[in-house]
Write an enzyme that holds these catalytic residues in place. Sequence first.
Site, PDB file in Angstrom:
ATOM      1  N   GLU A  76       0.836  -1.214  -0.122  1.00 57.45           N
ATOM      2  CA  GLU A  76       0.161   0.051  -0.047  1.00 57.45           C
ATOM      3  C   GLU A  76       0.770   1.367  -0.042  1.00 57.45           C
ATOM      4  O   GLU A  76       0.438   2.307  -0.694  1.00 57.45           O
ATOM      5  CB  GLU A  76      -0.969   0.024   1.258  1.00 57.45           C
ATOM      6  CG  GLU A  76      -2.033   1.211   1.403  1.00 57.45           C
ATOM      7  CD  GLU A  76      -2.942   1.197   0.394  1.00 57.45           C
ATOM      8  OE1 GLU A  76      -3.111   0.437  -0.535  1.00 57.45           O
ATOM      9  OE2 GLU A  76      -3.394   2.548   0.318  1.00 57.45           O
ATOM     10  N   ASP A  77       2.158   1.268   0.768  1.00 56.48           N
ATOM     11  CA  ASP A  77       2.692   2.422   1.040  1.00 56.48           C
ATOM     12  C   ASP A  77       4.114   2.605   0.360  1.00 56.48           C
ATOM     13  O   ASP A  77       4.606   3.531   0.739  1.00 56.48           O
ATOM     14  CB  ASP A  77       2.805   2.702   2.590  1.00 56.48           C
ATOM     15  CG  ASP A  77       1.144   2.930   3.178  1.00 56.48           C
ATOM     16  OD1 ASP A  77       0.623   3.469   2.382  1.00 56.48           O
ATOM     17  OD2 ASP A  77       1.324   2.959   4.232  1.00 56.48           O
ATOM     18  N   ASP A 260     -27.408   0.099  35.295  1.00 57.78           N
ATOM     19  CA  ASP A 260     -26.163  -0.842  35.287  1.00 57.78           C
ATOM     20  C   ASP A 260     -24.928   0.034  35.216  1.00 57.78           C
ATOM     21  O   ASP A 260     -24.065  -0.441  34.324  1.00 57.78           O
ATOM     22  CB  ASP A 260     -26.380  -1.860  34.046  1.00 57.78           C
ATOM     23  CG  ASP A 260     -26.573  -1.225  32.805  1.00 57.78           C
ATOM     24  OD1 ASP A 260     -26.732   0.014  32.623  1.00 57.78           O
ATOM     25  OD2 ASP A 260     -26.567  -2.037  31.771  1.00 57.78           O
TER      26      ASP A 260
END
Length: 735
Positions: A76-77, A260
């Site tokens: 990707e990079d 709760d």
Amino acid sequence: MIRIEDVIEKVENNRPNSNIELIRRAYMFSALHHRGQKRASGEPYLVHPIAVADILAEMRLDEVSVSTGLLHDVVEDTLVDLDTIKEYFGEEITTLVDGLTKIAHISNLSKEKQQAENVRKMVLAMITDVRVVLIKLADRLHNMRTMQFLKPEKRARISRETLDIYAPIAHRLGMGKLRSELEDLSFRNLHPQEYSKLSIEVEARRPELEATLEIIKKTISDQLRENDVPFVAIEGRVKRLFSLWKKLKKRKLTIDQVYDLIAARVITTNEKKNCYLALSVIHDIWTPVPERFKDWIAIPRDNLYQSLHTSVIGDKGQAFEVQIRTEEMHQIAEEGVAAHWKYKESKLGANEEDESLDELRKTVEKLLLPLVENTNESQDSEDFIESLKLDLYPKDVYTFTPMGKVIQLPRGATPIDFAYAIHSEVGDTCTGAKINGRIVQLKTELQNGDVVEILTTSNSTPSRDWLNYVITSRARNRIRHFISEQQRTESIDIGRKLLEKEADKFGISPKKLINNDSEMKRIANEYGLGRPEDLLASVGYGKTLPRNVVAKFLGPEKFNELDPEKKKETKLQSGVKAVKKFIGMGEDAIIVKGVDNLLTTRARCCNPLRGEPIIGYISLGKGIVVHNKRCKNVKSLMVNKDRIVDVDWAKSEKEEIQSVRLLATTENRTGMLAGITNAIAEIKTGIRDARAMVSKDDRGLIEITIEVFDKKHLDKVIGSVERVPGVIAVERVNS
Ligand code: MN
């Protein structure tokens, strides 16, 4: 900062027989290619892949997952491509990296909020291996933990995506802890003001809440001991900010109305019955709220979550929840799928209308099976890896428009289906398609994550061939509709010409018959047809003979009197002429070459050349198709004699150029191609394409596409090629 040695140590502890060498190589590779890159924090980029690998090692995943964690951003990079990854790390890691890279692309595309569910489905659909999602979640977790250096808008966008896509996936995989962390981090970055306001409110109450929790915990542990119920731990917690915030918003409550806000958890030793024993002890101490009891042990959730949930009224009248589960159930509740790598047994339940969850459950079931069956843990065979494969949405593919809109199509769909899914107009005028920026054929099968761009031309129309490639009924119906419309228009056109010619032979003017609406209508009705156009269409289709229409117009007596065929009948001899008579065309031939705008096409099978003997065939939807009389297909067409028409070459003012392919067989020696092209060029003939090959029997084969005017011209070219020294034979080939 985490060091690679820390990661390796974890893997060695969890899985003693791991291939540590692989992890080291992945580390070196990642360090080399991310060299010089920096994170938003200013740290070296490599910090990120190491942190992701560390999270994966924490999950006790295998060396392949950890190595992929180190490599997950390389494609990707950096400039590294998948082929290189494959070369260095093999098929398995390449597939995982590919999956991660594709998911990264989807993230970049999905800008519309309402697409979240689609994108989530698609992310799941693209995951062919459960490890891809685990690595992606680890990646996202680290990015979320370190996003303080990003701009607020970017933080918000990533947080939104995390809430919409990754937290639900973590939930589906039963990874409660990771999901909680992702949600709280997203909340904080997406709504910083509300986060800090709520956080202040909770912190103000925390000392009191913690004190209450301590008392509850002590009471429970004392009572469990007294009743001899074995347990591992009692935990107390204040409700997480994100789930508290959601609840306040949904129910329009204030923080003091939430019953709760605190909860206790009992973790028993690994025996189911201890959970029920603990439950009875707790119900003895405090009064339960009846409708709040849930037995997720008897009926586990689809993500395999198991626990008993009960709400009780505390000593000060304040309700709180107690969760009871075994140690193993607890691990699964926290780590989900990842925990299954460790545990050898669990019970599965099934009751879910949501098919996807069911699929996931089955997958998790598959995940568990090898572990249940193999007592020997070292049998991590290929079968086991195989069993990790997911196919959550096997029936659909999820594709994108260039604007990032998701188009969901059945598997096997093509760009044409895609075009019609966008708009019928887009489908009708579609002339080409790009997938992920690359021009592809219209019959290309779309894959998950494809970004599809449809190329259109305004006056273009659908092609009959498309019916072979489309699988959606929307596209199919639209194309069929178009073709039948088009056929009808053409048939009317052809019918009009045929009827005009026939009427002309009988000396009937267009005014009297064809352009006489009432007369045409009368005849149409006699054929059981409604309108004049229906009659013309029927003639054009070859269903109704123009001669018969004329007969109906004139009446039998007058017809016989005027019939030109009668006068010539005695002269008829040849078979072809008999056909002419049958269809009533006489010696009139439709002239090829657009005379009268009659639609004619040259048959692809024989591609007749000017000067060659030809024959016409009325083909549905294509008008008159002109074949070479010697074409092998003509014989079978003769079966429908009604549709055969005589055609001839029109004299043309301008000579028309046509491409013809020749195949020359030659001796296998150099210079053949040059010799042949020279010979062709000498007689001033255009060459469109030429290529030389060698046949199996060691002959030269030269394929050449030339431009000729007519048959005479072609014969001349063939003759001169034949005379080139070394040429053995020349033949014309059809495409
Ligand atoms: Mn990353």
